[in-house]
Motif scaffolding. Structure first.
Motif, PDB file in Angstrom:
ATOM      1  N   PRO A   1       0.907  -1.116   0.039  1.00 45.53           N
ATOM      2  CA  PRO A   1       0.009   0.184  -0.043  1.00 45.53           C
ATOM      3  C   PRO A   1       0.783   1.183  -0.031  1.00 45.53           C
ATOM      4  O   PRO A   1       1.828   1.304   0.590  1.00 45.53           O
TER       5      PRO A   1
ATOM      6  N   LEU B   1       0.045   0.418   6.452  1.00 47.03           N
ATOM      7  CA  LEU B   1      -1.318   0.314   7.267  1.00 47.03           C
ATOM      8  C   LEU B   1      -0.757  -0.649   8.367  1.00 47.03           C
ATOM      9  O   LEU B   1       0.204  -1.496   8.267  1.00 47.03           O
TER      10      LEU B   1
ATOM     11  N   ASN C   1      -8.368   1.275   5.545  1.00 48.47           N
ATOM     12  CA  ASN C   1      -7.956   1.147   4.157  1.00 48.47           C
ATOM     13  C   ASN C   1      -8.552   2.595   3.377  1.00 48.47           C
ATOM     14  O   ASN C   1      -9.152   3.608   4.041  1.00 48.47           O
TER      15      ASN C   1
END
Length: 174
Positions: free
Chosen positions: A41, A45, A107
């Motif tokens: 990502p 995260l 997210n």
């Protein structure tokens, strides 16, 4: 006519590289980049926090998906939730704030990816509580509670990415 094998090899390598580059369709390159971005990502995260007791130390581990962001650990007088400023209800006289930034515990759709404890009383020799105190404006923050002033060391582990805080105490296994 002079032969220059090294120059010929370099020229052949350049031509081969150029030829290979022109045979890969742009869509294949774009799909490879898209696949890579799904696996790693853009914003790290924070997906879990866990703890454990050992003979001479208590340990906090924070699991991260993606590249490990910069992390700061510092003593604070009290723990407060980011955003609201409300006091975190963990008993203790000493506290550590663990801040990962830039990072998120949600997210892109805004759904939580964090699977660990939000607020937990812990009964270890030093560590007495752990709380997720913030997932706000690109920063994820945890608070740890202690009855006595903690002596600690921090380090990062890789594959998978983890941030570790070890809080020392007298050996209880002897």
């Amino acid at each position: 006519m002079q032969h220059h094998p090294r120059r010929a090899a370099i020229a052949a390598g350049i031509l081969l590289t150029a030829a290979v580059g022109t045979t890969i369709p742009a869509s294949a390159s774009a799909s490879a980049q898209a696949e890579a971005s799904r696996q790693t990502p853009a914003t790290p995260l924070v997906v879990n926090a866990r703890w454990g007791g050992h003979c001479s130390y208590d340990r906090i581990v924070i699991d991260v998906r993606g590249t490990m962001p910069p992390v700061t650990v510092k003593p604070v007088r009290e723990l407060r939730y980011d955003g609201t400023g409300a006091k975190v209800p963990l008993a203790g006289k000493h506290f550590l704030e663990i801040r990962l930034s830039p990072a998120a515990a949600h997210n892109e759709a805004g759904r939580s990816v964090y699977q660990g404890p939000k607020l937990l009383k812990i009964h270890l020799p030093k560590l007495k509580g752990l709380a997720l105190t913030g997932d706000f404006e690109g920063t994820v923050t945890f608070g740890a509670a202690f009855h006595t002033k903690p002596t600690y060391k921090t380090f990062k582990l890789h594959s998978p990415e983890r941030f570790v805080v070890d809080i020392s105490h007298t050996n209880r296994c002897r």
